[in-house]
Design a protein around this motif. Structure first.
Motif, short mmCIF file in Angstrom:
data_model
loop_
_atom_site.label_atom_id
_atom_site.label_comp_id
_atom_site.label_asym_id
_atom_site.label_seq_id
_atom_site.Cartn_x
_atom_site.Cartn_y
_atom_site.Cartn_z
N THR A 2 27.08 -31.94 36.63
CA THR A 2 27.68 -30.70 37.10
C THR A 2 27.75 -29.71 35.94
O THR A 2 28.21 -30.06 34.86
N GLU A 40 29.74 -33.58 33.07
CA GLU A 40 30.13 -32.24 33.50
C GLU A 40 30.32 -31.38 32.27
O GLU A 40 30.97 -31.79 31.30
N HIS A 93 36.06 -37.06 35.28
CA HIS A 93 36.56 -36.26 36.40
C HIS A 93 37.08 -37.22 37.49
O HIS A 93 36.36 -38.13 37.89
N ASP A 95 37.47 -36.94 40.65
CA ASP A 95 36.76 -36.92 41.94
C ASP A 95 35.31 -37.37 41.83
O ASP A 95 34.83 -38.12 42.68
N THR A 96 34.62 -36.92 40.79
CA THR A 96 33.19 -37.19 40.68
C THR A 96 32.87 -38.38 39.78
O THR A 96 31.77 -38.92 39.85
N GLU A 98 32.36 -38.08 36.71
CA GLU A 98 31.51 -37.59 35.63
C GLU A 98 32.30 -37.47 34.33
O GLU A 98 33.49 -37.14 34.33
#
Length: 169
Positions: A2, A40, A93, A95-96, A98
């Motif tokens: 990301t 990210e 992260h 949620d991801t 990453e």
């Protein structure tokens, strides 16, 4: 991967998709350094006034600069990503999943100025600044001669892998 890209500068490099170029350079740096995680990165494109303000607020230096890097990780040695799993500091992260590498801030006015000064293209200067900053996000520095030479070697290798060469104009 990301990339959170924000463009405050509205300065374009003619014929260049800046988000696509940024992605290509960031991916090449991640691959070159052997990052084992999806990552990210936040990328802010600003002007001289914007980067000067950030430089003053975060580094107490009241002048414009070409690029600022704000890494999220503290490495035992550059690109030693084992520190990410050892740290309980939330460097992934939620949620991801990453790896949060950090923030890159580039003055697009400086990209233009330095491309002219160093007599190469704006694409090369933009890619160089991202590459340089990514190495800072991986824990590299250039405060001492040996460190600077190592960063220079890595920068050139990454850019060369993308065929982004320093062709004098």
């Amino acid at each position: 991967m990301t990339i959170n890209l924000e463009d405050e500068s509205k300065i374009e490099i003619q014929g260049t998709d800046l988000p696509a170029l940024a992605r290509k350079v960031i991916e090449a740096a991640l691959d070159y350094e052997g990052c084992p995680y999806e990552a990210e990165v936040s990328l802010l494109l600003t002007d001289n006034a914007g980067i000067r303000k950030i430089n003053r607020e975060h580094r107490n230096i009241d002048r414009a600069t070409d690029v600022l890097s704000f890494p999220m990780l503290e490495y035992d040695s550059p690109s030693d990503f084992s520190c990410a799993e050892a740290e309980a500091c939330g460097c992934f992260h939620p949620d991801t999943g990453e790896l949060l590498l950090g923030d890159i801030i580039i003055s697009m006015e400086k990209v233009r100025e330095q491309a002219k000064k160093y007599r190469h293209g704006e694409v090369r200067e933009f890619a160089f600044l991202i590459t340089h900053s990514m190495l800072h996000l991986f824990g590299y520095d250039h405060m001492e001669t040996g460190e600077a030479k190592e960063m220079e070697k890595r920068q050139e290798a990454i850019l060369h892998s993308l065929n982004i060469l320093r062709i004098l104009r």
